[in-house]
Design an enzyme around this catalytic site. Sequence first.
Site, short mmCIF file in Angstrom:
data_model
loop_
_atom_site.label_atom_id
_atom_site.label_comp_id
_atom_site.label_asym_id
_atom_site.label_seq_id
_atom_site.Cartn_x
_atom_site.Cartn_y
_atom_site.Cartn_z
N ASP A 1 -7.08 11.28 -14.10
CA ASP A 1 -7.25 12.15 -15.26
C ASP A 1 -8.57 12.88 -15.20
OD1 ASP A 1 -8.91 10.03 -16.30
OD2 ASP A 1 -7.00 9.03 -16.74
N LYS B 1 -6.22 14.36 -19.71
CA LYS B 1 -6.08 14.30 -21.16
C LYS B 1 -7.41 14.64 -21.78
CE LYS B 1 -4.21 10.20 -21.66
NZ LYS B 1 -3.62 9.00 -22.23
N MET C 1 -16.16 8.22 -27.23
CA MET C 1 -15.37 9.29 -27.86
C MET C 1 -15.95 9.61 -29.24
SD MET C 1 -11.57 8.01 -26.69
CE MET C 1 -11.88 6.26 -26.83
N1 SAH Z 1 -12.47 3.88 -19.63
C1 SAH Z 1 -13.64 4.68 -19.85
C2 SAH Z 1 -13.70 5.27 -21.25
C3 SAH Z 1 -12.68 6.30 -21.51
S1 SAH Z 1 -12.78 6.93 -23.13
C4 SAH Z 1 -14.87 3.85 -19.53
O1 SAH Z 1 -14.77 2.64 -19.35
O2 SAH Z 1 -15.95 4.43 -19.45
C5 SAH Z 1 -13.64 8.43 -22.84
C6 SAH Z 1 -15.06 8.35 -23.38
O3 SAH Z 1 -15.87 7.65 -22.46
C7 SAH Z 1 -15.74 9.68 -23.52
O4 SAH Z 1 -15.39 10.30 -24.74
C8 SAH Z 1 -17.18 9.28 -23.48
O5 SAH Z 1 -17.58 8.78 -24.74
C9 SAH Z 1 -17.17 8.15 -22.52
N2 SAH Z 1 -17.56 8.56 -21.15
C10 SAH Z 1 -16.83 8.44 -20.04
N3 SAH Z 1 -17.51 8.86 -18.97
C11 SAH Z 1 -18.71 9.26 -19.42
C12 SAH Z 1 -19.87 9.80 -18.79
N4 SAH Z 1 -19.92 10.01 -17.48
N5 SAH Z 1 -20.93 10.10 -19.58
C13 SAH Z 1 -20.89 9.89 -20.90
N6 SAH Z 1 -19.83 9.39 -21.53
C14 SAH Z 1 -18.75 9.07 -20.81
#
Ligand code: SAH
Length: 466
Positions: A251, A273, A386
Amino acid sequence: MRVFLASIPMDGARVVIIGDGEAALAKLRLFGKTPADLIWFAPNGAPVGASALQGGPAPIQHLPVAADLSGARLVFIAVEDEAVCHDLAALARAAGAQVNVVDKPALSDFHTPALIDRDEVVIGVATGGSAPILARDVRSRIEAVLPAGLTEVAKLARSLRDTVIASVPDFMARRRFWEKAFRGPAADLAASGRTAEARREMLRLLNAASEIETGPEQGLVHIVGAGPGDPELLTLKALRVLQDADVIIHDKLVPEAILDRARRDAHRLYVGKSRSDHSVPQDQIEALMIAEARKGQRVVRLKGGDPFVFGRGGEELEAMRKAGVPVFVVPGITAAIGCAASAGIPLTHRDHAQSVTFVTAQEKPGGTAPDWQRLAGPNQTLAVYMGAGRAAETAASLIEAGRDPQTPVAIVENGSRPDERVINGVLADLGAMVARASLTGPALLFVGECAAFSAAQLDVRAEAAA
Ligand code: SAH
């Protein structure tokens, strides 16, 4: 790709080396280890002390003329005089050879990459002549991770190659056989010099492989965490399954730099998404994973961060189990951990935070509301996923539940990526900070005393730079 690395079979290839200095000797040593038909022209004969050349060709003590070069595949010219180099290069090209004028890339048809020579396995690192020292550095790093017995494994594979082709005619099945063979006990046995046992084990695998050829092979799914974006934050396991995958379902959070680490011929399916654009609904993603696995593919479902932290990995795991598809989960570095590290925000701290909570600001419609009372408690760090879209509401709820409006906060956008941004402030201002930042990438919100550490770190950096 500015240069292309090809490999030239050395069996019986005529390689000509011209010169009598150290550069010529180095080439003689290099090609002395190959089955090439090696010819050496050294007008002044072999230099004294050239003992490393035992068994090498005797020098022919003049410069070559056209007839001397006929049939040459590669010609190395290690001669000082540039005019002579030019003439010799023209002569060699007329004979149909590829020319390398040592240390003069502009006069050469090809450059020599930094090489790792493990006999059967040869690895080259090329920078097109622009950064040879960097190439050498990369070479050393690769050397360090190569298993010691690589050559023995490759030799065993070569000795069985024809047998394997005959008994496993299907290309995909054959590739899987080799993958299994190279990772299983056969490779370990070969690498430790137990050649006969290694051979028996390979043949056993081979029998098994040709028997299950009837009917499509069972595929499998790895649900893999890709980390926050920096490819170096992939786990070794994630990297390995990524490089083995036939199909990669990924994704939006997974950047190109990570997909680039996959096998080049792997099939990539994007099911990205974002809040505003639900390109592929979750149940269709699951159906796709099942369908691909049932075709016998090795599927990697690649997700940003960790699959089990706001990643719907649990739902996918359950769907695979229900469908009877073998499934494995490979963890990843979740955004909170990755962002904390790169922004310099300790998640816990003896003086400031005794706990850390990963929380999302996006509620499922009709779901339970967050326990603001608990989240507003002192001495804890909140990592809000998020959260950018509801930053103002989140801050208001926390303050209402008792958190100090002056509590430090940090926004980390694109954490661990080249375009990372860290913005510091206080809880009362969080909504306005997000609005001012015009965020475009994924962003994580940190709330708690520890969030101020990233600002402190910035001050230190600024001081150091001043
Ligand atoms: N499974 C993922 C989270 C997915 S939800 C994890 O464990 O990180 C998506 C949210 O993750 C985004 O809205 C943001 O808040 C955060 N996120 C994911 N990658 C990021 C990054 N490189 N920098 C900052 N926030 C991040």
